[in-house]
Design an enzyme around this catalytic site. Structure first.
Site, mmCIF file in Angstrom:
data_model
loop_
_atom_site.group_PDB
_atom_site.id
_atom_site.type_symbol
_atom_site.label_atom_id
_atom_site.label_comp_id
_atom_site.label_asym_id
_atom_site.label_seq_id
_atom_site.Cartn_x
_atom_site.Cartn_y
_atom_site.Cartn_z
ATOM 1 N N HIS A 1 -15.274 -52.536 0.902
ATOM 2 C CA HIS A 1 -15.217 -52.065 -0.395
ATOM 3 C C HIS A 1 -16.021 -50.678 -0.301
ATOM 4 O O HIS A 1 -17.162 -50.419 0.157
ATOM 5 C CB HIS A 1 -15.433 -52.724 -1.265
ATOM 6 C CG HIS A 1 -15.062 -52.559 -2.858
ATOM 7 N ND1 HIS A 1 -15.764 -51.796 -3.628
ATOM 8 C CD2 HIS A 1 -14.112 -53.106 -3.389
ATOM 9 C CE1 HIS A 1 -15.047 -51.780 -4.749
ATOM 10 N NE2 HIS A 1 -13.907 -52.406 -4.602
ATOM 11 N N ASP B 1 -9.311 -58.895 -3.025
ATOM 12 C CA ASP B 1 -7.883 -59.380 -2.383
ATOM 13 C C ASP B 1 -8.016 -60.415 -1.200
ATOM 14 O O ASP B 1 -6.682 -60.907 -0.613
ATOM 15 C CB ASP B 1 -7.272 -57.910 -1.921
ATOM 16 C CG ASP B 1 -7.043 -57.042 -2.688
ATOM 17 O OD1 ASP B 1 -6.563 -57.426 -3.873
ATOM 18 O OD2 ASP B 1 -7.287 -55.849 -2.641
#
Ligand code: CMC
Length: 429
Positions: free
Chosen positions: A306, A363
């Site tokens: 991320h 996700d």
């Protein structure tokens, strides 16, 4: 503490103001830099660039903290509903019971779509990706609501926001029904937001769909966790398009396109496809991890890493816990969940992932739950978009209502050919 930064260029000192946020993050304000020095800044991928100030979402990527309007995501996940969170993000406070009732009623009242708009669904191929259909449908809504085009008009803003939130689930479910050749199911006003969506997805005229509270609760949770994430790629897209004073429907359509990419929301579909591949091919988890580390391969471990979190993504933590609970409540044993856990363990113990602080993101486990709820894989990113919609809207509203609103227009450093004569260039060929 110093409230200016000193920049030395060509022997001259320039003072740049330092601004501080409510959580003590600091930024150097370069608004006047070019006017004062003739220089601009370069920050490809915006790694260090604050595009705005915002009072909506706070996240601390090092500590793994995420709060909407100051409220920790863990508390909202445990106590709130998606529509309440939408209100919080858009209006800046939790609604009273009366306000929430009225808000839910407005969202229910606007769920139908214009009959003519339904004909558009027939123009797409059966296997057209639903994210393309959603984006197209969102911008098409603007042609039906020319009465609410002006983002600077508060009444236009209000009705556009409600229409989008109310119609998104209807359009998403219609797109799905069309892709599987089933008749569309209309919204039912007595149902809440999530139940209504599930009913439109899974009900058929021949048989009533029994709405399972476990599924409704899981869907509420997933939508809340996706509802906002400050200035990510799709939100920044919504802001940028909106800054030109294009109508909200267009800005949201653009946000959907940005979200679709596999480095952003499209990763949830990719994760499930990756887990399915491992399951069906019998490929070793360690082999996938090796491939993700190979710089000669473009393959990345989807659902890992991320830009902001250099620690566990708090949303991933909640979803991982929920995946176990939801599957066991629904009596589902999914081998993909075991593969995901094994993959996580191997990656987290691998020096490549450790050194780069790559952890599972939102996700990584969400697809396992969507799958248990019966949502098809190519609809996963649409579910992300449905969750993110209030965040996009809240961020757009905050920008539009800012008296200092300016069109978003980055600069560049030109690296191409210098002044070139046409005839000389032509002869050179
Ligand atoms: N698998 C393998 N290597 C990775 C991964 C990954 N998933 N993510 C990052 N890296 C490596 C990358 O190759 C780079 O290595 P090096 O320093 O040797 O060049 C380093 O880690 C830093 O990566 P980056 O691409 O410079 O970092 P970024 O902040 O620009 O990218 C990201 C963040 C999310 C795009 C990236 O981690 C990624 O591609 N992850 C996989 C896709 C994904 O799961 N996306 C969903 C993000 S969360 C939800 C959302 O925002 O929609």
């Amino acid at each position: 503490m110093a409230n200016v930064a000193i920049l030395k260029i060509d022997g001259k000192d320039y003072e740049l103001p330092i601004i501080e946020g409510s959580e003590k993050e600091r930024a150097i304000d370069i608004t006047k830099l070019r006017a004062q020095t003739g220089y601009i800044t370069i920050d490809s991928g915006y790694l260090n660039t604050g595009a705005c100030t915002s009072a909506i979402t706070f996240l601390d990527g090092e500590k793994g903290i995420l709060r909407y309007r100051g409220i920790p995501i863990e508390q909202l996940a445990a106590k709130s509903t998606f529509t309440e969170v939408a209100y919080l993000l858009i209006y800046g406070k939790l609604p009273s019971d009366v306000e929430l009732k009225k808000w839910n009623e407005s969202l229910t009242k606007h769920t139908l779509i214009h009959e003519d708009l339904k004909r558009l669904f027939h123009g797409f191929p059966k296997d057209g990706h639903p994210m393309a259909i959603m984006s197209c449908m969102m911008v098409s809504l603007s042609t039906y609501y020319q009465d609410s085009y002006d983002p600077l008009n508060p009444e236009h803003r209000e009705i556009s926001m409600i229409r989008l939130l109310a119609k998104f689930p209807t359009i998403a479910a219609f797109a799905y029904k069309k892709s599987i050749g089933q008749p569309i199911i209309h919204p039912i006003n007595k149902l809440d937001y999530c139940s209504n969506f599930l009913n439109m997805m899974f009900s058929v005229p021949a048989e009533e769909y029994e709405i399972d509270p476990v599924i409704v609760e899981a869907l509420n949770l997933l939508l809340i966790l996706h509802a906002d994430h400050e200035q990510n790629c799709s939100t920044s897209t919504v802001r940028l398009v909106g800054s030109s004073l294009a109508n909200l429907y267009s800005a949201i359509a653009a946000g959907i396109c940005a979200l679709w990419g596999p480095r952003h929301g499209g990763a949830n579909q990719e994760v499930l496809e990756m887990l399915t591949y491992i399951h069906e091919s019998g490929q070793k988890v360690s082999k996938m991890v090796e491939q993700a580390k190979d710089k000669n391969s473009s393959f990345r471990l989807s659902g890992f890493g991320h830009r902001v979190y250099k620690n566990f993504d708090p949303r991933a933590k909640i979803i991982k816990g929920a995946a176990d609970k939801v599957l066991s409540k629904l009596g589902i044993k999914d081998p993909l969940l075991d593969i995901a856990k094994e993959l996580e363990e191997v990656a987290l113990n691998d020096p490549y992932f450790k050194e780069r602080n790559l952890y599972p993101n939102v996700d990584f486990y969400s697809g396992i739950i969507y799958r248990a709820l019966g949502i098809p894989t190519n609809m996963f990113t649409v579910m992300f978009a449905m969750g993110r919609l209030p965040g996009w809207i809240g961020q757009w509203k905050e920008m539009i209502e800012d008296p200092g609103l300016k069109i978003g227009r980055p600069r560049q450093i030109y690296t191409g050919a210098t002044d070139t004569d046409y005839d000389t260039a032509k002869k050179g060929k």
